[in-house]
Design an enzyme around this catalytic site. Structure first.
Site, short mmCIF file in Angstrom:
data_model
loop_
_atom_site.label_atom_id
_atom_site.label_comp_id
_atom_site.label_asym_id
_atom_site.label_seq_id
_atom_site.Cartn_x
_atom_site.Cartn_y
_atom_site.Cartn_z
N LYS A 22 0.77 -1.39 -0.03
CA LYS A 22 -0.05 -0.11 0.02
C LYS A 22 0.92 1.47 -0.07
O LYS A 22 2.17 1.24 -0.01
CB LYS A 22 -1.03 -0.04 1.25
CG LYS A 22 -1.71 -1.30 1.39
CD LYS A 22 -2.71 -1.40 0.17
CE LYS A 22 -3.50 -2.94 -0.19
NZ LYS A 22 -4.11 -3.80 1.11
C1 LIG Z 1 -5.03 -4.76 1.39
C2 LIG Z 1 -6.47 -4.59 1.53
C3 LIG Z 1 -7.12 -5.17 2.84
C4 LIG Z 1 -6.77 -5.88 3.76
O1 LIG Z 1 -5.37 -5.12 4.56
P1 LIG Z 1 -4.45 -6.18 5.39
O2 LIG Z 1 -3.60 -4.95 5.99
O3 LIG Z 1 -3.70 -6.78 4.29
O4 LIG Z 1 -5.17 -6.92 6.23
C5 LIG Z 1 -8.69 -4.93 2.65
N1 LIG Z 1 -9.22 -4.65 1.59
C6 LIG Z 1 -8.48 -4.16 0.57
C7 LIG Z 1 -9.07 -3.79 -0.58
C8 LIG Z 1 -6.97 -4.35 0.63
O5 LIG Z 1 -6.49 -4.04 -0.75
#
Ligand SMILES: *Cc1c(COP(=O)(O)O)cnc(C)c1O
Length: 380
Positions: free
Chosen positions: A180
């Site tokens: 991210k």
């Molecule tokens: C990355 C992601 C998550 C979950 O995040 P984590 O930190 O990996 O648990 C939830 N929703 C979306 C759309 C994502 O891309």
């Protein structure tokens, strides 16, 4: 292979983590408090509550919405599975509603037409970083006694009608996974403007305990209570220190992501076999992903062949996402593929190109050259 996403870690991050390791607190302490204050300020929300990951943050937000067995929540099919799993953790039923052509975010007209009974939450996903139709969806949710939860895991720093996402939906959920826009290794945040919901979130991430360790130490008492069931979803001070160092760079990184997305859109515009991502005038994407779609029938190859050809050029392309109701667990719950034509068509034709703040202009040109070459080879 140029990866589709990658973290950026500098000396500032390493010094910050070292400082945290040498401090009194390793788990949730003053670094988490500071990180939360800085994150809330950055996104323009009254409260930020840090969690151990984005999935835990979604679970906590779904808990605030009061989802339980027999309740429902609306979720788009074109997302990471965690957006739907959080409803199932609480025993609720997921009602998948299709996305809008173009933006590929939850379609408010379809939500209005198919609001299920006992709906506690509309969970919208800012797919690739583009904010959803937040004003329309919030009104719709509230009109049915439900909350609007925004899964903004892709959308740190994205803007909707002049404001950053974070203080617009009832609860906004961010992920701090390394792919991210910024990272704490693993981590997540829920932001809200409600004092009450913020305290419910804090209790939920700490076993359901009604006072935290600092309050207990201050009162010199062993007494605590657990009014409702909670989990251990705490972020550590080590991670929060890393997060604070990352936050310092975030504005620069977001600008660089926008710049790279603009370069892609310029350089790929002449390729009429591709559909490029859209950014409506009233919002700005956080550009987590740059996903192109192959125009149906324009190439002699299908998506899988184009994907392999790009991988053979050392471009770490990816695909986002297999529609959640197509996954075995959701099929077993009775969801039948074919019900979400816009999401399903987008998935069939989609390829995600590399996009992260550390990419050079030469990397971007390499990707565009490879995409042009592959398109030319397969053009009808
Ligand atoms: C990355 C992601 C998550 C979950 O995040 P984590 O930190 O990996 O648990 C939830 N929703 C979306 C759309 C994502 O891309």
């Amino acid at each position: 292979m140029l990866p589709y996403g990658h973290q950026v870690i500098g000396d500032g991050e390493i010094r910050a983590v070292e400082r945290a390791l040498r401090s009194e607190f390793l788990t949730t302490g003053p670094e988490v408090d500071r990180f939360e204050a800085e994150f809330a300020e950055f996104v323009g929300a009254r409260h930020a509550v840090a969690m151990s990951n984005g999935t835990a943050a979604l679970h906590a937000a779904a808990h605030v919405a009061g989802i339980g067995p027999g309740d429902t929540a609306v979720v788009p099919p074109l997302t990471f599975v965690a957006s739907a799993n959080c409803v199932r953790y609480l025993g609720g039923d997921v009602v998948f509603v299709d996305v809008r052509r173009g933006t590929l975010t939850l379609d408010p007209d379809l939500v209005a037409a198919s609001m299920p009974p006992r709906c506690k939450a509309v969970i919208t996903v800012d797919f690739t970083g583009l904010p959803s139709d937040l004003d329309e969806l919030r009104l719709l949710a509230h009109g049915h006694g439900a909350l609007l939860i925004e899964d903004a895991a892709h959308a740190i720093g994205a803007e909707y009608r002049g404001r950053k996402v974070g203080g617009i939906a009832d609860l906004t959920v961010f992920s701090l996974h390394p792919v991210k826009q910024m990272t704490t290794g693993e981590g997540g945040v829920v932001t809200t403007n409600s004092d009450e919901w913020a305290s419910v979130l804090r209790r939920f991430r700490n076993h359901g305990i009604s006072v935290d360790a600092a309050q207990r130490a201050a009162s010199g008492s062993w007494i605590y209570d657990v009014p409702t069931l909670g989990f251990n979803y705490r972020l550590t001070d080590i991670q929060a220190a890393l997060g604070r160092a990352q936050l310092e760079h975030l504005p620069t990184w977001l600008a660089r992501r926008r710049e790279i997305a603009a370069m892609y859109s310029d350089m790929l515009a002449p390729l009429d076999v591709l559909e490029l991502p859209v950014e409506p005038a009233d919002r700005r994407s956080g550009w987590h992903l740059y996903a192109v779609r192959l125009r149906s029938g324009a190439l002699r190859a299908d998506r899988a062949e184009v994907f392999s050809a790009l991988r053979a050029e050392n471009i770490g392309v990816n695909v986002h996402y297999i529609p959640v109701p197509h996954l075995t667990y959701y099929r077993r719950l009775g969801h039948v593929p074919g019900g979400w034509p816009v999401a399903e068509d987008a998935y069939e034709r989609s390829i995600t190109l590399p996009l992260w703040a550390g990419m050079t202009d030469a990397d971007v040109r390499d990707v565009c050259d490879a995409v042009s070459k592959v398109c030319d080879v397969f053009r009808r």
